[in-house]
Design an enzyme around this catalytic site. Structure first.
Site, mmCIF file in Angstrom:
data_model
loop_
_atom_site.group_PDB
_atom_site.id
_atom_site.type_symbol
_atom_site.label_atom_id
_atom_site.label_comp_id
_atom_site.label_asym_id
_atom_site.label_seq_id
_atom_site.Cartn_x
_atom_site.Cartn_y
_atom_site.Cartn_z
ATOM 1 N N TYR A 1 -8.781 48.079 -6.691
ATOM 2 C CA TYR A 1 -9.554 49.336 -6.627
ATOM 3 C C TYR A 1 -9.406 50.068 -5.300
ATOM 4 O O TYR A 1 -8.792 49.564 -4.385
ATOM 5 C CB TYR A 1 -10.992 49.152 -7.081
ATOM 6 C CG TYR A 1 -11.965 48.272 -6.336
ATOM 7 C CD1 TYR A 1 -11.736 47.792 -5.061
ATOM 8 C CD2 TYR A 1 -13.172 47.940 -6.958
ATOM 9 C CE1 TYR A 1 -12.679 47.009 -4.417
ATOM 10 C CE2 TYR A 1 -14.118 47.153 -6.314
ATOM 11 C CZ TYR A 1 -13.866 46.700 -5.041
ATOM 12 O OH TYR A 1 -14.795 45.937 -4.414
ATOM 13 N N GLU A 2 -9.883 51.299 -5.284
ATOM 14 C CA GLU A 2 -9.663 52.208 -4.134
ATOM 15 C C GLU A 2 -8.180 52.425 -3.868
ATOM 16 O O GLU A 2 -7.763 52.548 -2.720
ATOM 17 C CB GLU A 2 -10.343 51.687 -2.859
ATOM 18 C CG GLU A 2 -11.831 51.594 -2.908
ATOM 19 C CD GLU A 2 -12.501 52.887 -3.290
ATOM 20 O OE1 GLU A 2 -11.944 53.951 -3.027
ATOM 21 O OE2 GLU A 2 -13.586 52.821 -3.889
ATOM 22 N N GLY A 3 -7.386 52.497 -4.916
ATOM 23 C CA GLY A 3 -5.953 52.650 -4.761
ATOM 24 C C GLY A 3 -5.295 51.282 -4.756
ATOM 25 O O GLY A 3 -5.452 50.528 -3.798
ATOM 26 N N ARG B 1 -11.671 52.482 1.767
ATOM 27 C CA ARG B 1 -10.506 51.603 1.861
ATOM 28 C C ARG B 1 -10.642 50.596 2.990
ATOM 29 O O ARG B 1 -10.243 49.443 2.844
ATOM 30 C CB ARG B 1 -9.232 52.443 2.011
ATOM 31 C CG ARG B 1 -8.815 53.044 0.692
ATOM 32 C CD ARG B 1 -7.668 54.022 0.772
ATOM 33 N NE ARG B 1 -7.346 54.454 -0.599
ATOM 34 C CZ ARG B 1 -6.396 55.309 -0.925
ATOM 35 N NH1 ARG B 1 -5.646 55.857 0.013
ATOM 36 N NH2 ARG B 1 -6.174 55.620 -2.188
#
Lengths: 597, 597
Positions: free
Chosen positions: B440-442, B296
């Protein structure tokens, strides 16, 4: 693949209940085209858009346009047949002059159809959209001979049109242009030069393409004062209207670009092409502005149109996609997860779109009514005010609706999560297509400069004072209506902030014009917020009246009131920040030397 | 084609003068890697990025990755050789543990290199970026045996890594996953299922690919509590480290997507693949979060990285492109027009980017120093605070830097006018590439929920109070410095707004968690504004000190102070609007039935 459902209910509510079309039947524009007819035509248009154009949107993006070795261009599969159907249905002629075969329908109807066409297939819609711009410029500025030859086929859509302004080294600053026009003894001109970014510049949809070209007549004044406007047909037209020889204009290449792949963006080479002067020599910008103002409203609609269709799909996805649980406890305990729409942050993005779409639509329809008033000329004073509103608000519609439209397409894509990034879902196409609308027909920064530099001060600020007057009249009408208190308070606050910003410009813009320009984009957005707050006040009043009458769909009216409240609470607070930014002036913005960047 | 120049001066100023790296030499992390060494490595990294990776960025976008009939994937021309050079240069091992062949360099250096790699070629940078994430997860949670087998080759970059979370029906809600793991008598597991959106999932850069896969062990608990983490190598690894048989994992297809075409986004099919448990059974999320937190931060940097490179090119274009005249009179009367940079609205976009880039860089470098403090464990109390800051601010970096990074890429594109929409210029690629980082990545909405739902309340709010303490300490330090008054006032005001928002959440979030979630995105952005205001205060203090010392580049320091003032006047006013929105709660946002959308 994304679906599109024309918002016919919204049109009906806005035109009948919010904007009071039934009360305008004394206007010539609406005498023969009342709400019933307008709604019937919209319903027919909806079918074409939903069933014919929308299914071709992704095809257009994937295939794009192809230029062949001979300079000819093929549009994506299905476009040619769809355009034929579109023309046979009489859609291009809707708002055109009956003298040239048009149907003479109101502007408000033509623009509503425009919105639906752009929602379903923006790249396709640009072909008839530009054609109509050429129609408008020729209708207003062309000689009787030019009108006789070109308007009937542009009206019907048998021929299409383009606008040619940009050259490789100049876009906004057209005074730098190099395309030349050499007068001939027969009154025509020989045009030579290169134009770029010409949308719909070459294609296989129509038998002829009518280029409107800005060029400098040899020996004329320097800079922008030496620019004239010409008609340059792809095929020369014989006096009887039949097609003659190929003219000296050709497509040199098609641009590879971010989106609107279904529309051929061409480099056009003018090589001793025959052209015909439109309007007066060296007054080309005036005629071109007619076309641009028309086109700028249309581009503003594109922003809203893509926000609308992306919203519809995001809302459907949010209702269907199961992911996570509501924070307040499972909403659908019998399922493995709750739908996305239970999550507040998903709602935030949807509500932002909904609050924008519904009021932006009211805004442009209201402006379209001003155009109908202007066209009808019932009363010189009213026509003047309508003209003022149109001129003042065209840059606001163009820039705000496209800035926000793009931002909302990005949010709609976000709701899809990773799937939004995948081409197959179609959401990323909306983002790529919407992006151009912030750029073409005058980049949004140029719109903001037009607003603060030209429109604000025109006729001693007559237009902007009329706009405040419009708001004040609405506030006065609603003053005694308790249900309207929150809407009126929010509108008043936004209006006052806009007034403060306007006064700040008046006080500081003379001292240093950079102060005006530095705040121009924030000012344009603040202006738009005031306009949309006015629209939400009118929508709320109509919804409240509908609820009290108890005859319509109560759920529909309640949703309008809730969405309006959301707009007040979650969108309007930005107006304070905009005012603060405007008042900070240009000192910090202009402090650095160019080399410091 | 866009160019990239590594901002080495910025790194030097931030690390030495703003963040005080020379004062931290007592930290083990910096004992052997002081500012001189760090700057030397950055300068070497800059060469690779500018000369090797940046020229491949557009190639990667145009060619994309190709999947062949046998499931193998070819990366764009030049990627394979570039990756070889990158590995030979030892870049992947920079921040890794010397026990496994790493160079043990500080996190702050590794992240600065990351920024440069992402600026020059984001799609390329994802291959080593994900590899490092796998390294981190295995280093922290893997058994000694797994570490012995996999870490050396992941450290060197000879093997690359991937993370496998998403399945077609679940992304954020991983409890729904269907991929299964069947325990075998030898302690391994048989993995079956399908994962999608796997970046760097299959390619020709490395001889082996180590997939980290989340799956449910058969018979384990339902939902997220039954998820475990496995290593699944593309080729099985023999005890001696040599490659054995092909494992049962294959690339079913490559996604056609909006951007980052140079990275292969794969559908991976696990068909009785052999996997090895990482950490404990059913505790897969904990191990995966190690990887995700690392990732993140890296994704946040991507947002800044693309903002930086797009800014550099937009600034160069604005200095060179002649269009129009300055409102205050011609700036270059000898030329046909003035450069774009004389126009305030162009400046507005550039200054917004500059004010963001410079402080966002300070922000992540400051966080990287927290990571170095944590890793060094000099003092349990300091390490705890550093851990708190990292956990609290990771979602802020991820979401704010990517939201703003994308917005700034859009503005940089806007400065190019119509040319920005043309693929050849490369500006539209930055927009398309930057878009994924918000997802992406949350997705960023999930980051905001992580911030208000988990990080805020953890340990009784210890982290957020420490953050306020950090600001208050800075304010106290600057209290007697008259030159710092405007910066301190702005920081104090923003800090107080953040505190008010925090208090509002404390009072109302318990009653209704939707109030928290409804304000989460605005809160995250407000948090970021407070953090950047803190950074601008530190930057201004350092610049002021530099000016007084009179030894450095006065122009550089003055530009910092002017840019900081711009940030105060033109960026921070949004904090008031964010607070107002947060305080409006969730009532209007949640008022509508799902069917009303």
């Amino acid at each position: 693949m994304p679906a599109y459902h024309a918002p016919l209910n919204e049109f009906r509510f806005l035109l009948r209940e919010v904007l009071g079309l039934p009360l305008l039947s004394n206007l010539p524009a609406y005498a023969s085209a009342g709400p019933d007819l307008i709604e019937a035509v919209l319903a027919e248009g909806a079918k074409i858009c939903e069933q014919l154009l929308a299914p071709l949107n992704r095809v257009g993006d994937q295939q794009g346009c192809t230029r062949h070795a001979d300079g000819s261009v093929t549009t994506p599969a299905g476009f040619k047949q769809a355009y034929k159907t579109f023309v046979e249905g009489g859609w291009p002629s809707l708002g055109c002059d009956p003298e040239y075969g048009g149907q003479g329908m109101p502007v408000v109807l033509a623009l509503a159809i425009n919105e639906m066409v752009s929602s379903s297939n923006m790249a396709f819609g640009m072909y008839p959209g530009l054609t109509h711009g050429v129609y408008e410029a020729l209708h207003r500025h062309g000689s009787d001979e030019l009108k006789r030859i070109y308007l009937p086929k542009l009206t019907s859509g048998e021929w299409t049109g383009t606008m040619n302004l940009t050259e490789p080294h100049c876009g906004t600053d057209l005074g730098l242009m190099r395309t030349r026009a050499e007068p001939q003894s027969d009154g025509s001109y020989i045009i030579s030069g290169q134009k770029i970014f010409i949308s719909a510049g070459e294609h296989d949809l129509a038998e002829n393409i009518i280029h409107l070209v800005l060029a400098k007549i040899v020996g004329g004044p320097e800079g922008i004062k030496g620019v004239s406007l010409f008609v340059v047909p792809k095929f020369l037209v014989k006096p009887d209207g039949s097609l003659g020889a190929r003219n000296g204009v050709s497509c040199g290449s098609i641009e590879e670009k971010m989106g609107i792949h279904g529309n051929a963006t061409c480099v056009l080479n003018y090589d001793n092409a025959v052209g015909y002067l439109v309007g007066e020599e060296h007054k080309g910008m005036r005629a071109m502005f007619t076309m641009m103002n028309e086109a700028r409203l249309g581009v503003g609609l594109q922003g809203l149109a893509l926000s609308e269709v992306s919203y519809q799909n995001a809302a459907a996805y949010a209702r269907e996609r199961l992911q996570g649980r509501a924070l307040t406890g499972p909403a659908t305990p019998d399922k493995s997860a709750d739908p996305l729409i239970v999550h507040p942050d998903i709602r935030r993005m949807l509500m932002n779109q909904k609050a924008f779409n519904e009021s932006a639509r009211a805004f442009y329809l209201w402006i379209a009514i001003q155009a109908d008033i202007l066209r009808s000329h019932v009363d010189a004073k009213q026509a003047e005010k309508a003209d003022d509103m149109l001129a003042l608000l065209t840059p606001v519609v163009k820039a705000y609706l496209t800035d926000q439209g793009f931002a909302h397409c990005v949010n709609a894509q976000q709701i899809y999560g990773g799937h939004g990034y995948i081409a197959e879902q179609g959401m990323e196409q909306f983002v790529r297509d919407a992006r151009i609308a912030m750029i073409y027909e005058g980049a949004n920064g140029v719109q903001a400069l037009d607003l603060v530099g030209r429109k604000l001060g025109a006729n001693g600020g007559r237009a902007v004072f009329a706009f405040f007057g419009e708001i004040d009249a609405l506030l006065a009408e609603c003053a005694d209506d308790g249900a309207m208190t929150p809407f009126c308070a929010a509108l008043k606050e936004t209006r006052d902030r806009l007034e403060q910003a306007t006064m700040w410009f008046l006080e500081n813009g003379m001292k240093n014009p950079n102060h005006l320009a530095a705040g121009s984009t924030d000012y344009l957005h603040l202006f738009a917020l005031a306009a949309l707050a006015m629209m939400w006040t009118r929508i709320a009043r109509a919804a409240d009246a509908g609820l009290r009458a108890g005859t319509g769909d109560a759920g529909f009216y309640k949703a309008k009131l809730a969405t309006g409240r959301y707009f007040i609470e979650r969108v309007l607070p930005d107006s304070a920040a905009m005012l603060a930014k405007i008042k900070s002036g240009s000192d910090a913005m202009m402090a650095l030397e160019a080399e410091a960047f």
